[in-house]
Design an enzyme around this catalytic site. Structure first.
Site, PDB file in Angstrom:
ATOM      1  N   ASP A 234       0.826  -1.374   0.035  1.00 53.51           N
ATOM      2  CA  ASP A 234       0.055  -0.067  -0.096  1.00 53.51           C
ATOM      3  C   ASP A 234       1.035   1.289   0.009  1.00 53.51           C
ATOM      4  O   ASP A 234       1.938   1.241   0.641  1.00 53.51           O
ATOM      5  CB  ASP A 234      -0.902   0.058   0.944  1.00 53.51           C
ATOM      6  CG  ASP A 234      -1.956   1.207   1.417  1.00 53.51           C
ATOM      7  OD1 ASP A 234      -2.577   1.046   0.299  1.00 53.51           O
ATOM      8  OD2 ASP A 234      -1.979   1.811   2.162  1.00 53.51           O
ATOM      9  N   GLU A 286      14.330 -15.473  -0.284  1.00 57.05           N
ATOM     10  CA  GLU A 286      14.711 -16.550   0.631  1.00 57.05           C
ATOM     11  C   GLU A 286      13.577 -17.598   0.402  1.00 57.05           C
ATOM     12  O   GLU A 286      13.911 -18.859   1.008  1.00 57.05           O
ATOM     13  CB  GLU A 286      14.956 -16.014   1.995  1.00 57.05           C
ATOM     14  CG  GLU A 286      16.114 -15.017   2.037  1.00 57.05           C
ATOM     15  CD  GLU A 286      16.144 -14.494   3.376  1.00 57.05           C
ATOM     16  OE1 GLU A 286      15.816 -15.283   4.466  1.00 57.05           O
ATOM     17  OE2 GLU A 286      16.670 -13.585   3.628  1.00 57.05           O
TER      18      GLU A 286
END
Length: 577
Positions: A234, A286
């Protein structure tokens, strides 16, 4: 009513299907996010299973098979975190908890499990620019006072003037009024001001403080560990502000205005924001399964937006210039070409969108033939009302055109039903803080956030068994329910499902784009993608199509009885002979 086609004799002769030089070449990568179709769920308005009139996570899980059957790759969930709900959940009080209004963490886990079963990813809407003033971090900042480490998590400043009675600068809130609110210190004295680019209940974080970045790394990992497929970010352009906090003479939202280009706005697009997202990209990488980041980066011009999607930052960024272009063939051609050029330059997909929870739905925008009589984000009962039939015809045509473009696409819940806004919503029922902060001068966004219609007959059209919803639906939705459209092969729902199936089968998201050479009329726009021709008629006269087979049309009446003339406000996907 839609504009009546002129006589067939007025249609231009068929053009040879000649193409300009490609403006975009097919992708050599098959990452899912380069070709994705992502469906936005606004949880409070999706499906209520508890009878409290508000949608919830179990409601999303319950109806997920219906959404997956459209052929979407992922769901983006608007905020469902713990919140006082002063801005529909974009005021977060705990980023690692589900608001009881929507369910529990267990309900989120169930949703992810069902999504995995259906081959759909779940994207979480993260809100890093600001939190709720009820967040524990802000409570500590108020309690510990000026100069404390707790207060450095936010943007506090002393006021100006002899007694500090004036805000630190002239910045304005997006929701109206000053972007600064003065606090009362623990000893009862008038204190510092804190910055809030949105509502006063939403204090902005201080992203110059490394502790804020550490806090959000913890939050991201919390949801990634629970199976989130990534994040919609956002207000991604607003995190870092000019440290000097200078006055600004441009518009409050940083949009360009004479003498004040977006690039100079001190509250948006500062270079340091990119360091934040490089760190976030590393975190996502990751994890397995290609977890993604999509930026709500409202930046100008489109070429600057490409900075958010460089190979070590975001995967996608919403294309707001495309959304706001309107019903204009040459303007659309221009922004699509510029978008493809800009995003290709950094190796990223262009991402297209026509509606979301912050703008009037495109079925309403395209049917609004007269300007509103009052300013605001939506139409109200005092405004000229949209032409529903014209708006739906153009919305379907625009959607089919968009889904033929290479890159990613975002859909907003209910647009596959042809929903427009509730444009006659009584003012006392409005809940958007914009309406209250501007004393009704701006209507806000409630009209595009109305609960979905599932089945006819029920007082809430199947949204809630309780018979009431947090905000009412318009009477015109009775015939637009999902159940009714499932039975109608000419419905908007069928058009979306068929188009998305063809898009996937023909791999259009990873395709190329070459514009059709002069169609003979500037109101007709066409391009080729993967051997398919996509032609949209934005004019008032019929258009003679090239020879070929129509694979998909925006409506049952898009093409005349001869199969050769494309009617106004219509789009076709054509396989040339």
């Amino acid at each position: 009513m839609p504009q009546t086609p002129e006589l067939a004799e007025s249609a231009p002769p068929a053009q040879h299907h000649r193409l300009e030089s490609p403006v975009h070449h097919a992708s050599t990568h098959d990452d899912w996010w380069r070709r994705s179709v992502i469906y936005q769920v606004y949880p409070r308005s999706f499906r209520d299973t508890t009878g409290n009139g508000v949608g919830d996570l179990p409601g999303i899980t319950l109806e997920l098979p219906k959404i997956a059957s459209l052929g979407v790759d992922a769901l983006w969930l608007s905020p469902f975190f713990a919140s006082p709900q002063r801005d529909a959940g974009y005021d977060v009080s705990d980023y690692c908890a589900v608001d009881p209004l929507f369910g529990t963490l267990g309900d989120f886990d169930d949703l992810v499990a069902e999504a995995n079963r259906l081959g759909v990813k779940i994207l979480v809407d993260i809100v890093p620019n600001h939190c709720s003033n009820e967040h524990l971090l802000f409570a500590r900042a108020l309690a510990q006072g000026p100069g404390s480490a707790a207060r450095e998590m936010f943007i506090f400043r002393d006021g100006r003037g002899e007694r500090g009675d004036l805000p630190p600068n002239n910045w304005q809130s997006h929701f109206g009024g000053s972007a600064w609110t003065r606090v009362t210190e623990a000893d009862g004295s008038p204190g510092q001001y804190y910055l809030h680019l949105f509502d006063s209940s939403q204090p902005d974080f201080n992203w110059d403080n490394p502790a804020v970045g550490d806090e959000f790394e913890h939050i991201l990992r919390f949801w990634l560990d629970r199976g989130a497929g990534g994040f919609r970010v956002d207000v991604a352009h607003a995190l870092v502000k000019d440290a000097a906090l200078p006055d600004w003479g441009g518009t409050p939202d940083g949009s360009p205005s004479p003498g004040f280009p977006f690039s100079d706005a001190p509250m948006f697009g500062r270079p340091g924001v990119h360091d934040v997202f490089r760190r976030w990209r590393g975190i996502c990488e990751e994890y397995d399964g290609e977890r993604v980041l999509c930026a709500e980066a409202n930046v100008h011009p489109i070429e600057a937006m490409a900075d958010w999607v460089r190979s070590d930052e975001m995967h996608q960024s919403f294309n707001f210039p495309f959304l706001h272009t309107g019903w204009d063939a040459q303007a659309l051609k221009g922004i699509i070409t510029r978008s493809l050029n800009a995003f290709d330059a950094v190796g990223a997909p262009s991402t297209w969108v026509l509606s979301n929870h912050d703008v009037a739905r495109h079925a309403t925008r395209f049917g609004t033939v007269a300007p509103a009589t009052r300013p605001g984000d939506g139409l109200g009962p005092e405004d000229p009302q949209p032409d529903l039939e014209l708006g739906l015809a153009r919305a379907r045509a625009a959607t089919l055109f968009m889904l033929g473009l290479p890159g990613g696409a975002y859909l907003y819940q209910g647009e596959e039903l042809g929903l427009g806004d509730h444009t006659e919503l009584p003012h006392p029922l409005r809940q958007d803080p914009t309406y209250a902060r501007t004393n009704g001068e701006r209507l806000g966004r409630d009209g595009c956030r109305v609960p979905l219609p599932w089945t006819p007959g029920n007082p809430t059209l199947g949204f809630s068994d309780a018979g009431e919803a947090w905000i009412p639906q318009p009477a015109t939705w009775q015939h637009l329910t999902r159940e009714a459209q499932e039975l109608d092969p000419d419905s908007t729902l069928w058009m979306y499902r068929n188009a998305l199936g063809l898009r996937r089968a023909r791999n259009l998201g990873l395709g190329d784009l070459s514009w059709l050479v002069d169609t003979g009329t500037p109101e007709v726009l066409g391009f080729a993608n993967g051997g398919l021709l996509v032609i949209m008629n934005l004019g008032n006269a019929q258009f003679t199509l090239p020879e070929g087979t129509v694979l998909q049309a925006s409506s049952a009446t898009a093409v005349d009885a001869t199969g050769r003339l494309l009617n106004p406000d219509s789009t076709v996907w054509l396989l040339p002979a």
